[in-house]
Every structure is written in structure tokens, then in C-alpha cells.
Write an enzyme that holds these catalytic residues in place. Structure first.
Site: not given
Length: 240
Positions: A27, A31, A153, A169-170, A177, A199
Site C-alpha cells: 500500500r 500510494h 487486494h 478481501w480473501t 494469489d 472491486d
């Protein structure tokens, strides 16, 4: 490999062994470089994100954590620019988390505080494809690269005190992955996982939806093409 790069990579591995901070390093690098405007060649991977007012904008909340974690490494590789270290930390983080090896070269220059990028150059997670195109096209990316870079993400989770959102997110947020693409394609969303408007925007149009489907079906393809897009991101605004 340059000795400073080798030493920094070793120190970053030690850091990730002790503290699984890979997501916030991605991140931070994103950014910093994502402030680039191809229209006037301003912003980019130049480490102005460590200065106010750029460091204070809402989109950059919490990134002082990443910068502070990198300070001891910077002290040990003093010849390396902050701009190079920030980008290397991201490249090393993705590889450490099981992602692809991303080509990397030294030579980014640190810019002064006077060159801080203005607010409004980073994506707004509450908006969809027209906004994403405005942001990414300004950097010089295309629709395919929007999809590819969104795939990062898979790492990390959102924190309400930083972004106003909460959750990963996962199911394995420390693993790089293609699961992100698989999750947003599921008709029934897992209530424990994040699905932001930005997303779901990837599914708004047939062209980008097909790319999501392709990367969900073929992780090797995602890794191969992501590495190219990430290298481009990490070099925005730089001359080597």
C-alpha cells in the site's frame, strides 16, 4: 545484484519474518507511485509521501506505520533512496507472500517536500469504472492494468480508522494469489470478506469481466502479467 539492494532485501525478509507487514508495504509503495500524472509528469515514485501535506491526506492514513518500520532499514542502507526502498519493500513483500518475482532496478530520486502531490489522485473505493479510468488513465494505465493491479487486494485487509472499511478481501490475506478474482466472481458474497464498489466495478463491463475470469482461472497468467504491470507502477515518473 547491487550490494545495497541485496542488503535491503535481506533486511526486509527479516522484517517480514518477524512482522507480517507485507500488505501495508504494498500500500505504501502504491500510494507513493500512484500519485503520478502523465499529463504533466508530476508525482510518482519519489517518496514525497513521507512529507506533509501528502502524508496527511485521508487516502494515506496509517502509512506512517510502514514508513516507521522501514526507517531502521534505511539507516543500514543509507545510499538507497527512500523512493527505491519504498518500492523494493513492496516488490519483496509480494514475493515473500508467494507472488511473482517482479523486475526491479535502482535509481529513483527522492523529491523535496515542495513536490508533494495534491489530494484526489488516488482511487476512491466507493466509485466504479468511470472513476477508476479517470485515475488509472491519468497514470498511463489501460483497462487490463486496472484489473491486474486491483488483484493485489488479495493481500491485507481494510481498517476502519484508515479507510472507513473493515475486513479482508480473501480468507488468506497474507498470501498473494488469484483468490481476489475468484471471490468477486462468486454470486453469493462471503459476509466476512470485503467487496467494495471499486472491486465490483471490474465486473461492470464485458471486457474487464473477461479479464477477471481469465485471471481467476489461471494464476500463472495473472502472475506473469501482474509482474509487468507492477514494475510499470513502481517506475512511474522515474528516469533511470
Amino acid at each position: 545484484m547491487d550490494p545495497a539492494e541485496k542488503k535491503a532485501r535481506d533486511l526486509l525478509k527479516d522484517l517480514y519474518d518477524r512482522t507480517p507487514c507485507m500488505p501495508i508495504m504494498v500500500r505504501l509503495a502504491w500510494h507513493d507511485s500512484g500519485s503520478y500524472s502523465a499529463k504533466d509528469n508530476t508525482g510518482g515514485a519519489n517518496a514525497t509521501i513521507r512529507y506533509s501535506p501528502e502524508s496527511d491526506i485521508d487516502a494515506n492514513k496509517g502509512l506512517d506505520i510502514a514508513r516507521n518500520l522501514l526507517e531502521p532499514i534505511k539507516e543500514q542502507v543509507a545510499s538507497m533512496s527512500y523512493a527505491d526502498l519504498y518500492q523494493l519493500s513492496s516488490v519483496a513483500a509480494i514475493e515473500y507472500a508467494g507472488g511473482p518475482k517482479i523486475p526491479f532496478r535502482l535509481g529513483r530520486k527522492d523529491k523535496p517536500k515542495e513536490d508533494c502531490s495534491p489530494d484526489g489522485r488516488l482511487p476512491d473505493a466507493t466509485k466504479r469504472m468511470p472513476h477508476l479510468r479517470d485515475i488509472f488513465y491519468r497514470m498511463g494505465f489501460n483497462d487490463k492494468e486496472i484489473v491486474l493491479l486491483s488483484g493485489a487486494h488479495c493481500l491485507g485487509k481494510a481498517h476502519p480508522e484508515r479507510s472507513g472499511f473493515e475486513g479482508p478481501w480473501t480468507t488468506e490475506p497474507l498470501k498473494f494469489d488469484n483468490t481476489y478474482f475468484k471471490e468477486i466472481l462468486k454470486p453469493d458474497a462471503d459476509p466476512n470478506l470485503l467487496r467494495l464498489a471499486s472491486d465490483m466495478a471490474l465486473l461492470d463491463e464485458e471486457e474487464t469481466k473477461k479479464l477477471v475470469e481469465a485471471y481467476a482461472a489461471d494464476q500463472d497468467l495473472f502472475f506473469k502479467e501482474y509482474a509487468v504491470a507492477h514494475q510499470k507502477l513502481s517506475e512511474l515518473g522515474c528516469q533511470f
